[in-house]
Design a protein around this motif. Sequence first.
Motif, mmCIF file in Angstrom:
data_model
loop_
_atom_site.group_PDB
_atom_site.id
_atom_site.type_symbol
_atom_site.label_atom_id
_atom_site.label_comp_id
_atom_site.label_asym_id
_atom_site.label_seq_id
_atom_site.Cartn_x
_atom_site.Cartn_y
_atom_site.Cartn_z
ATOM 1 N N GLU A 1 -1.336 4.866 -41.477
ATOM 2 C CA GLU A 1 -1.958 3.556 -41.344
ATOM 3 C C GLU A 1 -1.293 2.530 -42.264
ATOM 4 N N LEU A 2 -0.871 2.964 -43.438
ATOM 5 C CA LEU A 2 -0.143 2.053 -44.326
ATOM 6 C C LEU A 2 1.162 1.593 -43.685
ATOM 7 N N LEU A 3 1.866 2.532 -43.055
ATOM 8 C CA LEU A 3 3.124 2.186 -42.397
ATOM 9 C C LEU A 3 2.889 1.232 -41.238
ATOM 10 N N GLU A 4 1.807 1.441 -40.480
ATOM 11 C CA GLU A 4 1.494 0.541 -39.376
ATOM 12 C C GLU A 4 1.267 -0.874 -39.877
ATOM 13 N N GLN A 5 0.598 -1.012 -41.016
ATOM 14 C CA GLN A 5 0.364 -2.344 -41.565
ATOM 15 C C GLN A 5 1.672 -3.004 -41.979
ATOM 16 N N LEU A 6 2.556 -2.237 -42.604
ATOM 17 C CA LEU A 6 3.843 -2.794 -43.006
ATOM 18 C C LEU A 6 4.657 -3.219 -41.791
ATOM 19 N N LYS A 7 4.572 -2.451 -40.714
ATOM 20 C CA LYS A 7 5.257 -2.838 -39.470
ATOM 21 C C LYS A 7 4.643 -4.101 -38.883
ATOM 22 N N ASP A 8 3.315 -4.153 -38.885
ATOM 23 C CA ASP A 8 2.638 -5.341 -38.352
ATOM 24 C C ASP A 8 3.047 -6.590 -39.127
ATOM 25 N N ASP A 9 3.186 -6.441 -40.446
ATOM 26 C CA ASP A 9 3.562 -7.594 -41.268
ATOM 27 C C ASP A 9 4.967 -8.085 -40.951
ATOM 28 N N ARG A 10 5.822 -7.194 -40.435
ATOM 29 C CA ARG A 10 7.189 -7.590 -40.101
ATOM 30 C C ARG A 10 7.311 -8.085 -38.671
ATOM 31 N N SER A 11 6.250 -7.914 -37.882
ATOM 32 C CA SER A 11 6.297 -8.322 -36.479
ATOM 33 C C SER A 11 6.052 -9.824 -36.368
ATOM 34 N N PRO A 12 6.683 -10.468 -35.373
ATOM 35 C CA PRO A 12 6.447 -11.910 -35.202
ATOM 36 C C PRO A 12 5.022 -12.185 -34.760
ATOM 37 N N ALA A 13 4.550 -13.378 -35.054
ATOM 38 C CA ALA A 13 3.199 -13.781 -34.644
ATOM 39 C C ALA A 13 3.122 -13.838 -33.126
ATOM 40 N N PRO A 14 1.955 -13.515 -32.544
ATOM 41 C CA PRO A 14 1.834 -13.533 -31.088
ATOM 42 C C PRO A 14 2.023 -14.938 -30.533
ATOM 43 N N VAL A 15 2.517 -14.997 -29.306
ATOM 44 C CA VAL A 15 2.722 -16.269 -28.617
ATOM 45 C C VAL A 15 1.488 -16.571 -27.772
ATOM 46 N N ASN A 16 0.900 -17.720 -27.983
ATOM 47 C CA ASN A 16 -0.249 -18.163 -27.193
ATOM 48 C C ASN A 16 0.123 -19.461 -26.477
ATOM 49 N N VAL A 17 -0.198 -19.552 -25.193
ATOM 50 C CA VAL A 17 0.120 -20.770 -24.441
ATOM 51 C C VAL A 17 -1.086 -21.177 -23.595
ATOM 52 N N ILE A 18 -1.102 -22.449 -23.232
ATOM 53 C CA ILE A 18 -2.113 -22.978 -22.312
ATOM 54 C C ILE A 18 -1.414 -23.349 -21.008
ATOM 55 N N VAL A 19 -1.923 -22.854 -19.909
ATOM 56 C CA VAL A 19 -1.318 -23.074 -18.597
ATOM 57 C C VAL A 19 -2.304 -23.836 -17.714
ATOM 58 N N ARG A 20 -1.872 -24.971 -17.200
ATOM 59 C CA ARG A 20 -2.697 -25.671 -16.199
ATOM 60 C C ARG A 20 -2.215 -25.236 -14.822
ATOM 61 N N MET A 21 -3.085 -24.524 -14.101
ATOM 62 C CA MET A 21 -2.707 -23.920 -12.827
ATOM 63 C C MET A 21 -3.431 -24.598 -11.672
ATOM 64 N N GLN A 22 -2.686 -24.875 -10.621
ATOM 65 C CA GLN A 22 -3.219 -25.475 -9.396
ATOM 66 C C GLN A 22 -3.145 -24.450 -8.269
ATOM 67 N N LYS A 23 -3.945 -24.656 -7.243
ATOM 68 C CA LYS A 23 -3.899 -23.828 -6.021
ATOM 69 C C LYS A 23 -3.881 -22.345 -6.383
ATOM 70 N N TRP A 24 -4.850 -21.957 -7.169
ATOM 71 C CA TRP A 24 -4.849 -20.629 -7.745
ATOM 72 C C TRP A 24 -5.681 -19.641 -6.936
ATOM 73 N N ILE A 25 -5.364 -18.377 -7.139
ATOM 74 C CA ILE A 25 -6.223 -17.280 -6.675
ATOM 75 C C ILE A 25 -6.469 -16.369 -7.871
ATOM 76 N N LYS A 26 -7.581 -15.658 -7.865
ATOM 77 C CA LYS A 26 -7.946 -14.823 -9.001
ATOM 78 C C LYS A 26 -8.305 -13.430 -8.537
ATOM 79 N N ARG A 27 -7.909 -12.439 -9.362
ATOM 80 C CA ARG A 27 -8.317 -11.049 -9.145
ATOM 81 C C ARG A 27 -8.996 -10.551 -10.413
ATOM 82 N N ASP A 28 -9.965 -9.686 -10.223
ATOM 83 C CA ASP A 28 -10.705 -9.158 -11.373
ATOM 84 C C ASP A 28 -10.528 -7.660 -11.565
ATOM 85 N N THR A 29 -10.043 -6.956 -10.545
ATOM 86 C CA THR A 29 -9.871 -5.509 -10.669
ATOM 87 C C THR A 29 -8.466 -5.127 -10.216
ATOM 88 N N PRO A 30 -7.824 -4.177 -10.861
ATOM 89 C CA PRO A 30 -8.323 -3.400 -12.013
ATOM 90 C C PRO A 30 -8.291 -4.176 -13.324
#
Length: 717
Positions: free
Chosen positions: A196-225
Amino acid sequence: MSGTGRGPSRTTRQELHQIEEGLKRSYWGLIDESGLEQKSGRELERAWLSRAVAATALRRKTGLDRKTCAKAVIDGYDDGGLDAVAVTDGAQVWLVQAKWNDRGNAGFNQNAALALVDGLSLLEQRRFEVFNDKLRPFTAQLDSALADARLKIHLLIALVGDDPLSKHATDVLDRAVEDHRGHGPMLDYELLGAGELLEQLKDDRSPAPVNVIVRMQKWIKRDTPFSAFQGTVAAGEVAGWYEEHGHRLFSQNIRNSLGLTPINSGIQKTLAEEPDNFWYFNNGITVLCDSIEERWIGRRRPDEPVDLILGNVSVVNGAQTVTSIHEARSLTPDTVEDADVSVRVIALGDLGDERATYAKRITQTTNTQNDVSLRDFIALDDTQARIREDFDLSLGKQYVYKRGEADPAPEAGCSVAHAAVALACAHRTPELAVRAKRSTDLLWESGRIGNYARLFGEEPSALRIWRCVLIHRAVGEALERLHEQVRGRAADTTLRGDLLVSHLVFQLLAPGMEDIDDPHFDLTPHLASVPELVRPVVDWLIHQIDTVYGPQSFLTSTFTNEDRCKELVGLVLPMVRAGQSVPEVPENYQPPTPQPRRPRRPNAVPTLVTARLLAEGTPVQYVPLNSTEEKAVRDWLTADSRREQASWTNDRSKPLVWTYDGTSYSASGLVNRIWELAGWEQAPTAVQGPARWVVGGKKSLYDMAMDWLATEEETEG
């Protein structure tokens, strides 16, 4: 409450090295080193590492930043059995005891458990004065938290090892938990092992996650799976993703952008010339993410736009589309704003262990727009990601494995291609080196007996890979130097046989390389011996090729034939290992005997200055040497007669004073200046300035100097 780490397995040497290097990179310079003054050498390092383990454990459980966790370390004299202390949320108290061990089997016995509980007791009694000064910044927070009805106390035991806590230790801790039960569970304890200590050290070296906002038109949605949206997005918005996040958008793609391929050029052309048709002509973009949050602008209907807030995004198909849109917007922004692109968004965040499987399948099946090579798919192999982490943690170096990623500088790391070739040469038999010589594409063949599995199936350590790369580079450098010393088939052998030579050198070094995975292994003497091994290997190789296959045999086919190379290795290795006298290389393989060079005549200007052939202020005129030069500069010169005139001074570096601006120049420098001002874009790089400045309409400065030197030689003769 108790935790048991990862079970009774031992921390590997590679993991231990990663932890140590990761701790140093994360906390060096952040942790207070007071109290360690009496220690030195490895004893000092071990004490410091123990403190860094405490900070890492605290960060793992609280999420506090590294600087804050480092300041929370109070280990030292009068620490009351506590290595780190922190308070979060006003009523959450964290107490850490940490242990580092060079063998990776640190333990936590009954005495350590008693010391931890005694430290807790001192804090509960508000006996802050018995602790060292490092606790002082936390006393107000501790006093407040200990009086809070919401109080929760967490004991963290951080060990660089993987064994569960002993029964004697857990008995002490369990009694403390029971003593603090009161109106509810107020105290718990947890073990954080090496994993678990090693996992934390790896996480600290990993880049921050990328978050984006998408405005979508004419969309369809699925919920499963799992939750997914597909619809139309403005191309300009996609360009904005890349503008903000760059290549981080493609973290799970099998490759980054490949640059200006024909397909990508076609994407840009469509955006520039037919933006209305772009949606029809392009395959679109597939995005994987952890989460999708929907924000409705109007009604929840497919004909109304929706803003999708995507967490931890990766474009797994369409990297070329994204980068091409971004490039096109910089060239033709107006047309890109008129284009739309099809986007599919899939959230895999709540799939648990199945997430990685789905992500790989989606990535593999959607990558069809640009040609996909076997090398591209190794990016889906978790082994490569772990090797990259190992390079980062163990060596502080870069390792790139996606096509389209820029290779690091030689001293900064290597690519998977460099690694594969070096490992192929280091393999105990030569066939992998021969296949790499035919084509490096052969190294990516998959399957249980494929070449890729033979190279990376056992997951070589970063230390092994990097050291093999360094040896392979050293062989290459030695061959480059040798190439300049030989000719004919010998010179061809240094080029065409480079990988087989590298393989032979690896075999000669092998007896002393058993500890290549050991962090303390010294590669320096082995690298130093490479040049002295390369020459006899090449000479014996030339001799055996000519003897066995004839001096007219084709070297290219020899070095790409596995059977021939196996035979050559069997003939050459024993000779070099036994120190047999190297056969004399045929004369036509040797460079010609160098002839005595005629001493170079002095440069024209210093000669004229030394001989004082021209008086100060002698007029000189610029005269172009050929019709091309004349045509390029004549109009500019004619516009002002001063431009082709200068006067001589007996100065060795800048003998010409230009009449046009009164500034001193060298003979060549003034010619370059004239060409520049005349706008001659095709002017040659090399300039023979003295040959263009003429005295009295008769001789150039160069001719005058050469005539004088010739006269001097005749006189001496």
